[in-house]
Design a protein around this motif. Structure first.
Motif, PDB file in Angstrom:
ATOM      1  N   PRO A  32       7.674 -10.323  -8.871  1.00  0.00           N
ATOM      2  CA  PRO A  32       8.519  -9.118  -8.876  1.00  0.00           C
ATOM      3  C   PRO A  32       7.729  -7.811  -8.820  1.00  0.00           C
ATOM      4  O   PRO A  32       8.051  -6.919  -8.026  1.00  0.00           O
ATOM      5  N   GLU A  33       6.677  -7.693  -9.646  1.00  0.00           N
ATOM      6  CA  GLU A  33       5.905  -6.450  -9.678  1.00  0.00           C
ATOM      7  C   GLU A  33       5.048  -6.297  -8.424  1.00  0.00           C
ATOM      8  O   GLU A  33       4.956  -5.204  -7.845  1.00  0.00           O
ATOM      9  N   SER A  35       5.632  -7.502  -5.473  1.00  0.00           N
ATOM     10  CA  SER A  35       6.513  -7.197  -4.342  1.00  0.00           C
ATOM     11  C   SER A  35       6.810  -5.706  -4.263  1.00  0.00           C
ATOM     12  O   SER A  35       6.834  -5.117  -3.171  1.00  0.00           O
ATOM     13  N   LYS A  36       7.030  -5.083  -5.416  1.00  0.00           N
ATOM     14  CA  LYS A  36       7.297  -3.639  -5.430  1.00  0.00           C
ATOM     15  C   LYS A  36       6.076  -2.851  -4.985  1.00  0.00           C
ATOM     16  O   LYS A  36       6.177  -1.884  -4.219  1.00  0.00           O
ATOM     17  N   ILE A  37       4.889  -3.269  -5.459  1.00  0.00           N
ATOM     18  CA  ILE A  37       3.660  -2.542  -5.114  1.00  0.00           C
ATOM     19  C   ILE A  37       3.372  -2.651  -3.621  1.00  0.00           C
ATOM     20  O   ILE A  37       3.006  -1.660  -2.969  1.00  0.00           O
ATOM     21  N   GLY A  39       5.533  -3.487  -1.282  1.00  0.00           N
ATOM     22  CA  GLY A  39       6.673  -3.185  -0.425  1.00  0.00           C
ATOM     23  C   GLY A  39       7.136  -4.381   0.374  1.00  0.00           C
ATOM     24  O   GLY A  39       7.728  -4.242   1.440  1.00  0.00           O
ATOM     25  N   GLU A  40       6.846  -5.571  -0.163  1.00  0.00           N
ATOM     26  CA  GLU A  40       7.260  -6.816   0.480  1.00  0.00           C
ATOM     27  C   GLU A  40       8.403  -7.410  -0.339  1.00  0.00           C
ATOM     28  O   GLU A  40       8.215  -7.821  -1.484  1.00  0.00           O
ATOM     29  N   PRO A  41       9.610  -7.463   0.204  1.00  0.00           N
ATOM     30  CA  PRO A  41      10.759  -7.888  -0.603  1.00  0.00           C
ATOM     31  C   PRO A  41      10.733  -9.352  -1.025  1.00  0.00           C
ATOM     32  O   PRO A  41      11.289  -9.716  -2.048  1.00  0.00           O
ATOM     33  N   TRP A 161       1.237  -7.389 -13.919  1.00  0.00           N
ATOM     34  CA  TRP A 161       0.878  -8.551 -13.106  1.00  0.00           C
ATOM     35  C   TRP A 161      -0.587  -8.911 -13.311  1.00  0.00           C
ATOM     36  O   TRP A 161      -0.956 -10.089 -13.272  1.00  0.00           O
TER      37      TRP A 161
END
Length: 400
Positions: A32-33, A35-37, A39-41, A161
């Protein structure tokens, strides 16, 4: 180094195995973290596949070179744990790019080849009788580690993470040191004296080994695809699919309950034999695949109970087929056989998962997963064919 008893050695191996394999899904817990960093959903498939491919590559090389048999397995476990921990930690030290992440996870998977199958090899060196029980607890530790990321998500712990990667690297290092320091060569270890290109072709001539491997492959075709789609199944059946915490707890329970069934199946195998436990579980999980076809629109207690039962049956045969592989192989090549069978089995998991994702374009999720019964069915058929073949070979490995 003093020689531990078989029981104390098993306890140490199980602890070290759990600590070492905590690396396996560390990336999943941090998705989850990350992916946010980045920008990959959606990174789950990429990260999981990177580790699996690394493990497949590692087991293939370890098997071809007969590393678990030619070298002291406790040292192989130690160095593999330290190297896997190093590359896992390295992900936090380098700039966080997708390429660096996937390469790091691939290398973690590569050196997991010296942890999971080598841990089973060490257990086999300590047990001639009761190996099914020993491997039941050993594989149970891996199953619990597999379920662990779902528990992390359910608890919604606000860990960085990087903290997850640091912690798992420390745990894996401790597991490796525990084996290297406290678990010397087992009393039944018979080292392979030299490298031999002909080992794998000669192993392929053992009908009992081919039968055990076939059953294991059928089991693996089903297992990881089931695990991969457990969260989606829970959301599919749940009357409140948006309750992510509840669904994550339930996913943890459905996968984690397999650790209990591995242990129970191992204890039963002492009296009933690994063959009986493995086939009962393989047939039972195959039947669960078919039941899934008619399960939609069921009350909550029914589908939850069903998935928990499936979670038990889908894992209980794994340690018993590994036991049959070890029992079918001469002592000096047990490590090579276990590692090679792991290699092919995990290769099948990638094909199965990709095939299931492909079929979702046309079929409902329950229909797709119902088709997983083909794995247990083919595995059972081949197991019976090889078992019924007359054993024409001597107990030792055939000469080249």
């Amino acid at each position: 180094m003093s020689q531990p008893t078989s029981r104390s050695a098993l306890i140490l191996i199980v602890i070290a195995q759990f600590l070492g394999t905590s690396l396996w899904f560390a990336g999943n817990a941090a998705i989850p973290e990350i992916s946010k960093i980045l920008g990959e959903p959606e990174l789950t498939a990429s990260i999981t596949t990177a580790v699996q491919l690394g493990f497949i590559s590692g087991t293939l090389i370890f098997a071809i070179l007969s590393i678990p048999d030619r070298f002291p397995p406790n040292k192989v476990f130690l160095y593999s744990s330290l190297l896997a921990a190093f590359f896992n930690l390295g992900i936090t030290l380098l700039p966080l790019h997708l390429f660096n992440l996937l390469i790091g996870r691939f290398l973690v998977g590569f050196f997991l080849a010296g942890i999971y199958p080598v841990g089973m090899k060490i257990a086999a060196d300590y047990f001639q009788k009761g190996l099914g029980s020993a491997l039941g607890f050993l594989v149970g530790a891996l199953v619990l580690g597999t379920a662990f990321p779902h528990l992390i998500r359910a608890l919604d712990l606000q860990f960085s993470w990087k903290f997850i990667f640091w912690t798992t690297s420390i745990l894996a290092s401790l597991g490796g040191i525990l084996i290297g320091w406290k678990v010397p060569d087992g009393p039944f270890r018979k080292p392979s004296p030299k490298f031999d290109w002909g080992v794998i072709p000669r192993l392929s001539k053992l009908p009992a080994l081919k039968g055990a491997a076939s059953g294991y492959f059928g089991h693996m075709w089903e297992l990881y695809t089931f695990w991969a789609f457990v969260p989606a199944l829970v959301a599919y059946f749940s009357s409140q699919p948006t309750q992510t915490a509840f669904n994550a707890y339930l996913s943890f329970a459905i996968i984690g309950v397999g650790a209990i069934s591995c242990g129970i199946g191992g204890l039963i195998s002492v009296k009933k034999g690994s063959n009986t436990v493995a086939l009962f579980s393989l047939v039972g999980s195959g039947i669960c695949c078919l039941i899934l076809w008619i399960l939609p629109n069921s009350p909550d207690y029914l589908w939850i109970g069903f998935l928990l039962i499936w979670g038990m049956l889908v894992t209980a045969d794994s340690p018993q087929f590994s036991t049959l592989v070890a029992q079918a192989t001469p002592s000096e090549y047990k490590g090579t056989a276990l590692t090679l069978v792991n290699c092919f089995g995990f290769s099948l998991t990638i094909l199965s998962i990709q095939f299931a994702q492909f079929l979702q374009k046309w079929l409902e999720l329950t229909q797709v997963l119902s088709l997983l019964f083909l794995g247990p069915a083919v595995g059972l058929l081949l197991f019976k064919i090889f078992k019924n073949k007359k054993e024409a070979l001597s107990p030792s490995l055939p000469a080249s």
